[in-house]
Design an enzyme around this catalytic site. Structure first.
Site, PDB file in Angstrom:
ATOM      1  N   GLU A  70     118.340 -16.309 -20.769  1.00 52.37           N
ATOM      2  CA  GLU A  70     118.705 -17.350 -21.742  1.00 52.37           C
ATOM      3  C   GLU A  70     118.178 -18.709 -21.291  1.00 52.37           C
ATOM      4  OE1 GLU A  70     122.882 -18.427 -22.266  1.00 52.37           O
ATOM      5  OE2 GLU A  70     122.415 -18.945 -24.353  1.00 52.37           O
ATOM      6  N   ASP A  87     122.280 -12.992 -20.237  1.00 54.70           N
ATOM      7  CA  ASP A  87     122.984 -14.216 -20.616  1.00 54.70           C
ATOM      8  C   ASP A  87     123.985 -14.512 -19.507  1.00 54.70           C
ATOM      9  OD1 ASP A  87     124.493 -15.448 -23.725  1.00 54.70           O
ATOM     10  OD2 ASP A  87     124.337 -16.319 -21.705  1.00 54.70           O
ATOM     11  N   ILE A  89     126.142 -16.974 -19.048  1.00 53.31           N
ATOM     12  CA  ILE A  89     127.461 -17.304 -19.605  1.00 53.31           C
ATOM     13  C   ILE A  89     127.367 -17.110 -21.115  1.00 53.31           C
ATOM     14  CG2 ILE A  89     129.337 -18.972 -19.832  1.00 53.31           C
ATOM     15  CD1 ILE A  89     128.192 -20.630 -17.591  1.00 53.31           C
ATOM     16  N   ASP A 215     122.471 -12.335 -26.241  1.00 53.09           N
ATOM     17  CA  ASP A 215     123.882 -12.293 -26.646  1.00 53.09           C
ATOM     18  C   ASP A 215     124.330 -10.861 -26.937  1.00 53.09           C
ATOM     19  OD1 ASP A 215     123.394 -15.265 -28.684  1.00 53.09           O
ATOM     20  OD2 ASP A 215     124.111 -15.117 -26.617  1.00 53.09           O
TER      21      ASP A 215
HETATM   22  C1  LIP Z   1     127.231 -17.750 -28.299  1.00 51.32           C
HETATM   23  C2  LIP Z   1     127.442 -16.422 -28.973  1.00 51.32           C
HETATM   24  C3  LIP Z   1     128.454 -16.565 -30.109  1.00 51.32           C
HETATM   25  C4  LIP Z   1     127.889 -17.509 -31.136  1.00 51.32           C
HETATM   26  C5  LIP Z   1     127.699 -18.864 -30.495  1.00 51.32           C
HETATM   27  C6  LIP Z   1     126.769 -18.795 -29.281  1.00 51.32           C
HETATM   28  P1  LIP Z   1     126.229 -18.591 -25.999  1.00 51.32           P
HETATM   29  O1  LIP Z   1     126.286 -17.582 -27.277  1.00 51.32           O
HETATM   30  O2  LIP Z   1     127.897 -15.493 -28.043  1.00 51.32           O
HETATM   31  O3  LIP Z   1     128.758 -15.337 -30.717  1.00 51.32           O
HETATM   32  O4  LIP Z   1     128.748 -17.586 -32.238  1.00 51.32           O
HETATM   33  O5  LIP Z   1     127.154 -19.729 -31.451  1.00 51.32           O
HETATM   34  O6  LIP Z   1     125.472 -18.473 -29.725  1.00 51.32           O
HETATM   35  O7  LIP Z   1     125.508 -19.792 -26.519  1.00 51.32           O
HETATM   36  O8  LIP Z   1     127.608 -18.907 -25.599  1.00 51.32           O
HETATM   37  O9  LIP Z   1     125.439 -17.852 -24.965  1.00 51.32           O
END
Ligand code: LIP
Length: 265
Positions: A70, A87, A89, A215
């Site tokens: 990421e 990812d 976090i 994600d």
């Molecule tokens: C998040 C996603 C989540 C989405 C957020 C964001 P991050 O990823 O896991 O479902 O709604 O907008 O994209 O940015 O926390 O890695």
């Protein structure tokens, strides 16, 4: 004692090692919430630190594999068949605000197919893991998606677009149709954990648009190995390209696809 593959063991060990600094940083965020500078820069350093640990540990274990990160982007390896999709976090905004719902998500892709996934939620010490053909697990417990057959009995989870993200109007149409049809809608703020909760049967389905490969990559194999279905909005398999994902069990998947398609008009 469950016997796991060497691949899963090294992946889980990397997640646990990176989580140690994440949990420490998360604890410090409480103070940062009130600091003038604000926690945003702090979170990005936590993100980058965790990703660095993951990359170092996984490179030691599989030196020739590539990475899709990421924060760090695409890093080609000598072995062109394999790449880690990471990812560090997932649930970054939750982490930033001290909301305890975030995870580390690691997937391994072989020739374009996800063959293993680990999603680690460190605050609850929940290690979701799956390998192609070997089932999905939460720690030592085997996972199955929910057996609910009716949308009106189901709780679905989703992601809500926000400031700076596209798709507000179409999401409102989808939500308008879904809320009239189901027993509940939840927004937990982490796509990886949304998919893990579907695999564990905690939620009966999940949908979201505008999502990134890191994600969802690990969650895809978790849901499939737990007996569920993960597709794009058209029922195909282009989730990683389209950024649109629907996940559920065999009774609800088609009704979800139809409900969302009709809502979008
Ligand atoms: C998040 C996603 C989540 C989405 C957020 C964001 P991050 O990823 O896991 O479902 O709604 O907008 O994209 O940015 O926390 O890695």
């Amino acid at each position: 004692m469950m016997v796991r593959s060497a691949l899963l063991n090294v992946t889980m060990a990397a997640a646990r090692k990176a989580a140690r600094s994440l949990v420490r940083d998360y604890g410090e965020l409480e103070q940062l919430q009130v600091s003038m500078k604000g926690p945003a820069d702090f979170v990005s350093s936590a993100d980058i630190k965790a990703e660095k640990t993951l990359r170092q540990e996984l490179k030691k274990a599989r030196p020739h594999y590539g990475f899709l990160l990421e924060e760090g982007g695409e890093i080609a390896g000598d072995d062109k068949s394999h790449r880690w999709i990471i990812d560090p976090i997932d649930g970054t905004t939750n982490f930033l605000h001290g909301i305890p719902n975030f995870c580390i998500s690691i997937a391994l892709e072989r020739d374009g197919e996800i063959i293993a996934g680990v999603i680690y939620q460190p605050l609850g010490d929940e290690m979701f893991h799956a390998e192609r053909g070997a089932g999905a697990f939460l720690n030592e417990r085997r996972l199955r998606v929910s057996a609910r057959r009716k949308l009106e009995e189901s709780v679905l989870t989703t992601g809500i677009p926000f400031l700076g993200r596209p798709g507000h109007e179409v999401f409102l149409k989808e939500l308008g149709a879904v809320m009239k049809t189901v027993a509940g809608v939840r927004r937990f703020g982490s796509a990886a954990l949304d998919l893990a909760y579907v695999a564990a049967g905690r939620c009966d389905g999940y949908w979201e648009a505008g999502i990134k490969p890191w994600d969802i990559a690990a969650g895809i194999i978790l849901v499939r190995e737990a007996g569920g279905y993960v597709t794009d909005y058209d029922g195909g398999t282009r989730m990683m390209e389209t950024g649109e994902v629907v996940a559920s069990n065999d009774h609800l998947h088609q009704p979800m696809l139809k409900l969302l398609k009709t809502a979008r008009g």
